[in-house]
Design an enzyme around this catalytic site. Structure first.
Site, PDB file in Angstrom:
ATOM      1  N   MET A 251      46.104   4.342  93.873  1.00  0.00           N
ATOM      2  CA  MET A 251      47.425   3.750  93.665  1.00  0.00           C
ATOM      3  C   MET A 251      48.463   4.792  94.034  1.00  0.00           C
ATOM      4  SD  MET A 251      48.313   0.825  92.874  1.00  0.00           S
ATOM      5  CE  MET A 251      49.992   0.277  93.016  1.00  0.00           C
ATOM      6  N   GLY A 252      49.295   4.478  95.003  1.00  0.00           N
ATOM      7  CA  GLY A 252      50.340   5.422  95.402  1.00  0.00           C
ATOM      8  C   GLY A 252      51.665   5.023  94.780  1.00  0.00           C
TER       9      GLY A 252
ATOM     10  N   LYS B 175      47.957   3.043 103.408  1.00  0.00           N
ATOM     11  CA  LYS B 175      48.933   2.953 102.309  1.00  0.00           C
ATOM     12  C   LYS B 175      49.863   1.816 102.650  1.00  0.00           C
ATOM     13  CE  LYS B 175      49.445   7.709 100.823  1.00  0.00           C
ATOM     14  NZ  LYS B 175      50.369   8.805 100.650  1.00  0.00           N
TER      15      LYS B 175
ATOM     16  N   ASP C 281      55.545  20.516  96.575  1.00  0.00           N
ATOM     17  CA  ASP C 281      54.678  19.857  95.577  1.00  0.00           C
ATOM     18  C   ASP C 281      53.218  20.176  95.880  1.00  0.00           C
ATOM     19  OD1 ASP C 281      53.951  18.319  93.454  1.00  0.00           O
ATOM     20  OD2 ASP C 281      54.237  16.391  94.448  1.00  0.00           O
TER      21      ASP C 281
HETATM   22  P1  AMP Z   1      49.127   9.176  97.300  1.00  0.00           P
HETATM   23  O1  AMP Z   1      50.072   8.032  97.273  1.00  0.00           O
HETATM   24  O2  AMP Z   1      49.099   9.900  98.599  1.00  0.00           O
HETATM   25  O3  AMP Z   1      49.275  10.092  96.134  1.00  0.00           O
HETATM   26  O4  AMP Z   1      47.659   8.508  97.160  1.00  0.00           O
HETATM   27  C1  AMP Z   1      47.165   7.951  95.964  1.00  0.00           C
HETATM   28  C2  AMP Z   1      45.670   8.148  95.894  1.00  0.00           C
HETATM   29  O5  AMP Z   1      45.033   7.479  96.977  1.00  0.00           O
HETATM   30  C3  AMP Z   1      45.245   9.603  96.050  1.00  0.00           C
HETATM   31  O6  AMP Z   1      45.202  10.258  94.817  1.00  0.00           O
HETATM   32  C4  AMP Z   1      43.850   9.498  96.649  1.00  0.00           C
HETATM   33  O7  AMP Z   1      42.888   9.291  95.629  1.00  0.00           O
HETATM   34  C5  AMP Z   1      43.948   8.239  97.472  1.00  0.00           C
HETATM   35  N1  AMP Z   1      44.217   8.590  98.877  1.00  0.00           N
HETATM   36  C6  AMP Z   1      45.399   8.731  99.493  1.00  0.00           C
HETATM   37  N2  AMP Z   1      45.245   9.044 100.785  1.00  0.00           N
HETATM   38  C7  AMP Z   1      43.931   9.086 101.018  1.00  0.00           C
HETATM   39  C8  AMP Z   1      43.126   9.380 102.163  1.00  0.00           C
HETATM   40  N3  AMP Z   1      43.672   9.686 103.350  1.00  0.00           N
HETATM   41  N4  AMP Z   1      41.803   9.347 102.032  1.00  0.00           N
HETATM   42  C9  AMP Z   1      41.234   9.050 100.843  1.00  0.00           C
HETATM   43  N5  AMP Z   1      41.939   8.786  99.726  1.00  0.00           N
HETATM   44  C10 AMP Z   1      43.255   8.793  99.797  1.00  0.00           C
END
Ligand code: AMP
Length: 960
Positions: A635-636, A659, A752
């Site tokens: 979840m972003g 995303k 960050d």
């Molecule tokens: P973020 O919004 O970038 O913080 O992404 C949220 C979560 O999605 C992260 O904590 C990862 O667990 C997963 N995630 C994001 N980008 C990737 C990626 N390129 N490959 C695998 N998992 C990802």
């Protein structure tokens, strides 16, 4: 380890009949039984023997150890029969405030293979259970009421041969369990078909022992319930000390005190001697609690009793109120020497030499009380001077040894007394003893000037004037002389009038004309000086008044004129400021480019007016039909993150992370969401997450990046706690440092950097991701400052005044190092943010995680230098890590290291570390990728030429 272990109970003894091993005697056992004896009070119980109740097939057996001393054990050995379920239970154990208890079991276990004909039924483990209870005499506890702690296996089992040789193969296993819900608990051992003998059971809990830190006492404190919990403890100041800042420490789960904050200071008169405040002995003193320790009494002083806060002066010596206690006691000065006087009319110049003795001080000053007479005969030494006398440079508190006394009366005797003094003159009562005097007689002198003239009557042609006698007539005034002229004429032509009185009527003047007047007096000594000029105007008809309308118009014009002028000035100021700021920015960036010739510089997408222009400049638009979404992986901030596949025309299908921006977004959210892609799209480095492209032409908007199979680094490490070699951890850190070096070379400040923002792929390659925070901080400085700053990861200057630089990224990198080596532990554990800020301010830094090589912790400490210029650059960090990887010996741990890294000399004369292949390495991991991950890709061709093309072949490499 300083931790104190609280022992609840001990032991079992005796060996089973079939073992006959050599036993190590642990503790004299008193009884095991099913009879529930009274437990007694807790303190007695802490070291009491464990009451164990025998169930089913467990037998209490006594045997002799190798020294022929009888010991007792509990044993069970029903290996021939299937489905065994034999329980052995302890008596109730009070937890005595403990929240996590440790159970150490010593036991022996028979190797199943060495027992003939027992295949299938024989086991080599037993289970440990616990049951929390307030009832200290539960006679029957259901099996299902017990909660399993663990299945315990033996590290060593013995065989018939060992029995014959009387070889002891004793296992010691420790398990810990959280007990927080009841007053006590029962332990139970479940046998499911093993041949086992319990020799001793020790149950204990850990405390951080009573300690004194920074002069505050911290009591013996039971550790928290969880392995990562910290117990905050307030200390109390030791005797004869006072609080400097509230003393606080945290009791860690393994019984060690962490993060001392604040502390106490010994009271005045006391000093810190090994953590206690001891009184200063006679002859010594301490004035303030903040003074470091007791000091010897300064010269000419003494202290007779212990605990002095100040030393008393010897007789005849003194200390001024403003003298610091460390200053020697002093004396008043002796009298000034060689006083001489020179008379000039009604002025006297007095000069003298400083006193012979200054009394040990440097603040000697002089004052000049004057005693005088007003007659030409004898002195009247009791009358002080009138206030009209002028002393230059002054009359009291003077440093100079010369004074000019003027405005004295003519023909008068004066006696001047010059008195020396210093800071202790008053206290000592010393007075005229330190003075010297001289008597002089002034000469004849003209009167002083008339000080003011008033016009008493004014007509068109005359002015009536009057004045006061001069302040110092210096004799009988014989007449006054009045000089006057038209102001316009200056003094080119003037008229003189003389008068005996102090007034005059000046007639024959022109109307409406300004005249200037001076008056002087004459005595037998002659004329004095003329007075200053006084101007008066003769009268005329009244002036016509300016019309009111005109006046207000004028006023209006003036006011608006001034207003317009102000506006223009303000505008000019602002424009010039803007211009200079703009030119500075331009200059800065030009300077920067000049500093890094040929290096690509990151472009802030927010400098584009149209965000779509930025996104299309830096990111490729992907047709949504080439994306195949498979599942949600996270979840972003803007919506779900999914994994899936991307097949672009003419390219092989690859796994990607997708995303998406959730529906109902605002313009700002769209812009923020896409800005991360605009930033990411500018980077191209193996340790920076790669952007595949974006979908902006249809909804939902998507950002497509390479897929990182192992997700974020912090969660990954927590999942694999303790499973990597130190060289593997350093390999990960190297990757992150390499990515950060690339970013800093591009002048990008991440802001960050944290393990949660590092992604890990299946080859353990770490990549920097999450390029969102710089945007947040720039957008909303206030909100970001107070709520969004990741305090634990952020350098102090960035917290205090938002000085985010590559050096603050280096600080964060140090924290990431700590997170990695501690396998995802939370920096500063559960301390609150305020305490973290305070602790850092006071110089506290995170300690080395368990088993952390000294060199790594030192590198962390370097990253956490308070002065940001002192921190290493990413380039230096990278070099350092490369050196460590090439010389794994420097990473040797202090104990419990997993010994997998070894060194080989390669044919090219450099060192190649061959056994750093990750344990979780995927089959497709190539030699090339592995060399890249440890920064030795330059050896790829050499190894390939020698036939080392797979990791398997590499592992077969020998020292030769
Ligand atoms: P973020 O919004 O970038 O913080 O992404 C949220 C979560 O999605 C992260 O904590 C990862 O667990 C997963 N995630 C994001 N980008 C990737 C990626 N390129 N490959 C695998 N998992 C990802």
């Amino acid at each position: 380890m300083n931790a104190a272990l609280r022992l609840f109970s001990s032991t079992l003894e005796d060996a089973p009949q079939y073992l006959k091993p050599v036993w190590v005697r642990i503790y004299v056992f008193t009884f095991f039984s099913c009879i529930y004896e009274a437990i007694g009070d807790i303190s007695k119980y802490r070291n009491a023997n464990l009451n164990v109740c025998l169930h089913f097939q467990w037998e209490e057996v006594s045997i002799m150890d190798e020294k022929n001393i009888p010991i007792r054990t509990y044993q069970v050995c029903n290996v021939l029969e299937p489905s065994q379920n034999n329980w052995l239970r302890t008596d109730w154990i009070p937890r005595s405030g403990a929240q996590r208890v440790y159970v150490e079991v010593k036991f022996t276990l028979r190797d199943c293979n060495s027992l003939p004909g027992v295949t299938g039924t024989c086991k080599e483990t037993f289970n440990l259970y616990y049951h929390e209870s307030n009832d200290d005499r539960e006679s029957y506890i259901k099996e299902s009421s017990f909660i399993k702690v663990d299945t315990v296996a033996a590290d060593e089992s013995f065989t018939q041969v060992d029995v014959g040789d009387r070889i002891m193969k004793l296992n010691t296993e420790v398990r810990d369990v959280k007990v927080t819900t009841r007053k006590g608990f029962y332990l139970a051992f479940q046998d499911v078909g093993a041949c086992i003998a319990l020799v001793s059971v020790r149950v204990f809990y850990k405390t951080c022992p009573l300690t004194i830190r920074n002069l505050a006492t911290f009591p013996d404190t039971v550790t928290g319930a969880d392995t990562s919990s910290l117990v905050e403890v307030r200390g109390s100041c030791v005797n004869q000390s006072e609080e400097r800042e509230e003393p606080k420490m945290y009791c860690g789960a393994d019984g060690e005190w962490l993060v001392p904050i604040g502390g106490c200071l010994c009271n005045p008169g006391y000093e810190d001697k090994g953590g206690a405040c001891k009184a200063c002995t006679a002859g010594f003193y301490k004035a303030k609690s903040s003074d470091v320790g007791c000091s010897k009494c300064p010269p000419h002083s003494h202290s007779l009793r212990d605990g002095a806060t100040v030393c008393d002066c010897h007789s005849g010596y003194y200390r001024a109120d403003t003298d610091p206690p460390a200053m020697a006691c002093t004396q008043p000065p002796s009298a000034p020497q060689q006083l001489i006087s020179v008379v000039n009319k009604t002025s006297v110049v007095l000069e003298w030499s400083p006193p012979r003795r200054l009394g040990g001080r440097s603040d000697t000053s002089y004052k000049y009380p004057r005693l005088g007479s007003d007659s030409g005969s004898g002195s009247q030494l009791c009358l002080p001077c009138g206030s009209d006398v002028v002393f230059s440079p002054g009359q009291t508190d003077l440093k100079a040894t010369r004074v000019v006394v003027s405005e004295l009366r003519a023909h008068t005797h004066y006696t001047f007394i010059v008195q020396a003094g210093n800071g202790v003159s008053q206290i000592s009562g010393a007075g005229t003893a330190q003075s010297v005097s001289v008597t002089v007689t002034t000469n004849q002198a003209a009167p002083s000037p008339v000080s003011s003239i008033q016009a008493t009557d004014v007509t068109r042609h005359s002015l009536s004037l009057s004045w006061q006698q001069p302040d110092r007539p210096n004799g009988v005034i014989l007449e006054y002389e009045v000089k006057f002229y038209e102001k316009d004429q200056r003094e080119r032509s003037y008229r003189i009038m003389r008068t005996f009185s102090r007034s005059v009527d000046v007639t024959g003047l022109n109307p409406l004309t300004v005249y200037v007047f001076h008056v002087r007096a004459r005595t037998a000594a002659g004329y004095g000086e003329f007075s200053a000029s006084f101007e008066f105007s003769t009268n005329s008809d009244p002036f016509p008044l300016i019309g009111e309308g005109v006046n207000s118009a004028f006023l209006l014009l003036s006011v608006s004129g001034v207003g317009i002028l102000l506006l223009i000035s303000a505008a000019v100021f602002i424009i010039s400021r803007r211009r200079s700021k703009y030119s500075k920015t331009k200059q800065d960036s030009e300077e920067e480019k000049h500093l890094n010739p040929g290096v690509k510089i990151y472009v802030d997408p927010f400098t584009y007016e149209d965000p779509d222009q930025a996104i299309h400049e830096f990111a490729k638009e992907i047709d949504v039909s080439s994306i195949h979404i498979e599942r949600v992986i996270g979840m972003g901030e803007f919506g779900e993150v999914c994994s899936g596949r991307l097949r672009l025309q003419g390219k092989r299908e690859i796994y990607v992370a997708i995303k998406s921006l959730k529906a109902g977004y605002s313009d700002k959210q769209r812009r923020d969401f896409l800005s991360e892609a605009s930033i990411m799209g500018q980077f191209d480095h193996p340790n920076i997450i790669r952007l595949e492209g974006v979908v902006t032409r249809c909804k939902p908007l998507m950002i497509i990046t390479e897929y990182m199979e192992n997700g974020s680094l912090d969660a990954f490490l927590r999942k694999h706690d303790g499973q990597f070699t130190v060289i593997q951890l350093v390999g990960m850190l190297r990757g992150i440092a390499s990515g950060m070096k690339y970013l800093s070379d591009m002048s990008y400040v991440h802001r960050d950097l944290a393990a949660r923002n590092i992604l890990v792929n299946s080859n353990l390659v770490c990549k920097v991701s999450d390029f969102g925070l710089s945007r947040v901080l720039e957008d909303d400085p206030e909100a970001a400052y107070t709520t969004r700053i990741p305090i634990r990861w952020t350098a102090p200057e960035a917290i205090a005044y938002r000085k985010f630089t590559t050096a603050s990224d280096v600080w964060s990198y140090g924290i990431v190092m700590w997170e990695v080596v501690s396998y995802g532990e939370r920096p500063y554990w559960d301390m609150n943010n305020q305490d973290v800020i305070k602790a850092i301010e006071e110089g506290y830094r995170l300690p080395a995680p368990m088993d952390c090589p000294v060199v790594l912790h030192q590198l962390m400490l370097d990253c956490w230098e308070r002065e940001r210029a002192e921190r290493p650059t990413f380039s230096q960090i990278l070099n350092m890590l490369d050196k460590l990887i090439r010389n794994p010996g420097t990473l040797r741990r202090t104990g419990g290291e997993r010994p997998t890294a070894t060194m080989l000399e390669s044919g090219v004369g450099s060192e190649v570390c061959v056994s750093v292949v990750p344990e979780v390495c995927m089959p497709e991991w190539s030699v090339c990728e592995w060399l890249q991950s440890i920064g030795l890709e330059r050896y790829r061709d050499t190894l390939a030429a020698a036939g080392y093309t797979s990791l398997d072949s590499l592992l077969a490499l020998t020292h030769q």
